[in-house]
Design an enzyme around this catalytic site. Structure first.
Site, PDB file in Angstrom:
ATOM      1  N   ASP A 228       3.179  -4.377   1.174  1.00 18.23           N
ATOM      2  CA  ASP A 228       4.639  -4.305   1.174  1.00 18.23           C
ATOM      3  C   ASP A 228       5.156  -3.992   2.586  1.00 18.23           C
ATOM      4  O   ASP A 228       4.605  -3.118   3.267  1.00 18.23           O
ATOM      5  CB  ASP A 228       5.052  -3.180   0.213  1.00 18.23           C
ATOM      6  CG  ASP A 228       6.543  -3.149  -0.037  1.00 18.23           C
ATOM      7  OD1 ASP A 228       7.068  -4.132  -0.554  1.00 18.23           O
ATOM      8  OD2 ASP A 228       7.178  -2.121   0.283  1.00 18.23           O
ATOM      9  N   GLU A 277     -16.379  -4.546   3.952  1.00 18.15           N
ATOM     10  CA  GLU A 277     -17.561  -3.789   3.488  1.00 18.15           C
ATOM     11  C   GLU A 277     -17.825  -4.059   2.015  1.00 18.15           C
ATOM     12  O   GLU A 277     -18.902  -3.804   1.500  1.00 18.15           O
ATOM     13  CB  GLU A 277     -17.303  -2.281   3.617  1.00 18.15           C
ATOM     14  CG  GLU A 277     -17.370  -1.739   5.002  1.00 18.15           C
ATOM     15  CD  GLU A 277     -16.938  -0.272   4.997  1.00 18.15           C
ATOM     16  OE1 GLU A 277     -17.095   0.412   3.943  1.00 18.15           O
ATOM     17  OE2 GLU A 277     -16.428   0.185   6.027  1.00 18.15           O
TER      18      GLU A 277
HETATM   19  C1  GLC Z   1       9.617  -5.031  -0.333  1.00 16.04           C
HETATM   20  C2  GLC Z   1       9.645  -5.197  -1.827  1.00 16.04           C
HETATM   21  C3  GLC Z   1      10.983  -4.809  -2.337  1.00 16.04           C
HETATM   22  C4  GLC Z   1      11.245  -3.369  -1.966  1.00 16.04           C
HETATM   23  C5  GLC Z   1      11.077  -3.147  -0.476  1.00 16.04           C
HETATM   24  C6  GLC Z   1      10.969  -1.694  -0.158  1.00 16.04           C
HETATM   25  O1  GLC Z   1      10.485  -5.898   0.303  1.00 16.04           O
HETATM   26  O2  GLC Z   1       9.279  -6.508  -2.168  1.00 16.04           O
HETATM   27  O3  GLC Z   1      11.099  -4.982  -3.722  1.00 16.04           O
HETATM   28  O4  GLC Z   1      12.541  -3.015  -2.344  1.00 16.04           O
HETATM   29  O5  GLC Z   1       9.896  -3.724  -0.002  1.00 16.04           O
HETATM   30  O6  GLC Z   1       9.728  -1.216  -0.574  1.00 16.04           O
END
Ligand code: GLC
Length: 562
Positions: A228, A277
């Site tokens: 993310d 790993e």
């Molecule tokens: C990413 C996720 C989104 C979230 C953001 C903050 O863009 O896909 O859903 O709100 O990160 O974590």
């Protein structure tokens, strides 16, 4: 192909025969290069205990559906312990399952069952920020200025005479300042909601912790991670003001002091060593919103991550010229680093493509109007066949195989997207693509679960259900099933790193890949092209006469010359 048979829809059992080649493909060490990866948003996929919220056990019992759909892997959006200020992207404990989704035993059972069905599991990792309820952050706030735990986040004194102004001019992606002041007067940085404080990746404890979290889930048996905000971990030294820069120009030409900083790559090089790993060719995919595909390619250099989402493609209009441009640029950018291109049309953050294409281009990726639904669906089906014909890996977001539109008329009181509240109702329409999906024609929450659903489902949801579409050859679900089955049997689909463009009328894309030919008509009118071979599949009605094919508007066709 074998249609899915409903033994007893309400008992949530779905039976069918696995495509013969499933296991062979799953065994391939480079399985991910042309994998089709299905995104599950756990809140909205299937609810096993009738509390209106999807859960891990719900997902586990529906894995056969995904196996039969013909996908290779399942990416699960976060299911970790979280106060859910941002749908679970605010993690309080990275090693625990939130009780709303189940527990670690459920996660284990899900991973094991997926493996038995030759499906890979990719989990979401959220390293840019934690929840404000994460133990480190809670203690950092409690302990006050000078607490060593504050160094693991970005705490700063404010500007102005009494520190009443934020430390710099950055704005949160969700609206408002990117800084919030705590009771003792210091401010902390959050690129997203105030409940999502950004980690300070300069602090060694942060790196140590995430390497340990990676090992925890790798030991649990996951096949990979979707990272993310992979472009956000490192901030420019000194957290400089943006000044005159346009804020949040994610796909423009600027590199922001909080996004796509070169320092992120060192983190991924270290992570790659850990992943390697482990046996079984596990993978990383980056959610990296970068200015250009060339910058995206930096994330997938041979010693870094395996894939990165192609948001430039997702943001492209249904327009032959623009599509050809982005396909070319993507393939050219990926070739030197040897990474597969990826293609994506929908996810939990953007308006579903059936609704995006129902509206005029240029409205961005969060659209509030239903538009022309019929047109949107026709284009969405065509866009999907085009995507699945391109070399590389493709991502499918749950429900797009049903042609689901965004739910654009959710009442304000049910909305949960934090951006909606911070943007004063001007932004934050991500709930529309997160409405629980319909499994059955009738029944409570259309088979999503035995109770209600956390976001209300529209009245027409039952007609779009898996049950209603199964066995109907004209349905979008059967189109996806046939397309994915075909992709498995046609070696030229998905493989390779190039396309050979063919001459085509204006507004039409035509390309060859070995013995495979794809034509996509975005012109808005029906066109005549050569019938390139044996018709494999089309997203609309194609008529062939004397070696010519009449391809209707907004239709994609697949042929084989074999
Ligand atoms: C990413 C996720 C989104 C979230 C953001 C903050 O863009 O896909 O859903 O709100 O990160 O974590």
């Amino acid at each position: 192909m074998t249609p899915l048979r409903f033994k007893d829809a309400m008992s949530q059992q779905y039976y069918a025969t696995a495509p013969a080649s499933t296991s062979a493909k799953a065994q391939r060490s480079d399985w991910w290069r042309d994998a089709v990866i299905y995104q599950v948003y756990p809140r909205s996929f299937a609810d096993s205990n009738g509390d209106g919220m999807g859960d891990l056990e719900g997902i586990r019992t529906r894995l056969p559906y995904l196996r039969d759909l013909g996908v290779d892997a399942v990416w699960l959006s976060p299911f970790y312990a979280s106060p859910q200020a941002d749908g679970g992207y605010d993690v309080a404990d990275y090693r625990a399952v939130d009780p709303m989704f189940g527990n670690l035993l459920d996660a284990d059972a899900l991973i094991r069952d997926a493996r038995a069905l030759a499906l890979r599991i990719i989990v979401d990792l959220v390293p840019n920020h934690s929840s404000d309820q994460h133990e480190w952050f809670r203690r950092a706030v409690e302990e006050g200025p000078g607490s060593p735990l504050r160094d693991r986040y970005h705490f700063r004194p404010g500007k102005g005479e009494s520190g009443e102004l934020p430390p710099n001019d950055w704005e949160s992606i969700f609206g408002g300042p990117a800084w919030t002041r705590v009771a003792d007067g210091e401010w902390y940085l959050h690129l997203f909601a105030p409940e999502q404080p950004d980690f300070n990746w300069e602090h060694p404890a942060v790196g140590d912790e995430f390497r340990s979290i990676l090992r925890f889930w790798l030991d649990m048996g996951v096949d990979g991670f979707r990272i993310d905000v992979a472009h956000g971990l490192v901030k420019a030294e000194g957290l400089p003001d943006l000044g005159s820069h346009e804020q949040l120009k994610l796909l423009g030409n600027d590199v922001m002091p909080f996004f796509d900083q070169d320092g992120v790559h060192e983190i991924y090089r270290q992570w790659r060593l850990i992943l390697d790993e482990y046996s079984g060719e596990r993978v990383f995919v980056a959610e990296a919103w970068t200015p250009t595909v060339e910058r995206t390619a930096n994330y997938v250099r041979p010693d870094e991550l395996h894939q990165a989402f192609n948001f430039q493609y997702l943001s492209t209009a249904w327009d032959a010229e623009e599509l050809r441009g982005v396909v070319n640029r993507t393939l050219e950018a990926m070739r030197p680093v040897g990474a597969p291109a990826t293609w994506v049309l929908s996810n939990h953050d953007v308006t579903r493509h059936a609704t995006r294409f129902a509206n005029p281009p240029g409205l961005g990726t969060q659209i509030r109007t239903a538009g022309d639904r019929e047109l949107g669906l026709r284009r969405a089906r065509a866009a999907t066949l085009l995507m699945l014909a391109l070399p590389g890996s493709a991502y499918i977001y749950q429900g797009e195989e049903l042609g689901l539109p965004d739910v654009v008329d959710l009442p304000d009181e049910v909305r949960q997207d934090p951006a909606y509240f911070r943007g004063a109702g001007q932004d934050g329409f991500r709930d529309g693509c997160r409405v629980p999906i319909p499994w059955t024609r009738e029944g409570s929450s259309y088979g999503f679960g035995g109770g209600g659903s956390w976001l209300p489902q529209p009245a027409h949801w039952g007609e779009l259900s898996i049950e209603a579409q199964t066995g109907d050859p004209s349905s979008t679900l059967e189109l996806y099933r046939t397309a994915l089955a075909t992709r498995r049997t046609q070696p030229d689909l998905g493989a390779g790193d190039s396309v050979e463009w063919l001459r085509a009328p204006e507004g039409v894309l035509a390309f060859r890949r070995g013995e495979f030919v794809c034509v996509a008509n975005t012109s808005g009118e029906s066109v005549t092209t050569p019938a390139y071979g044996r018709l494999l599949l089309a997203s609309g009605e194609v008529a062939e006469v004397d070696g010519d094919a009449k391809v209707p508007a907004d239709t994609t066709v697949w042929w084989t010359t074999a």
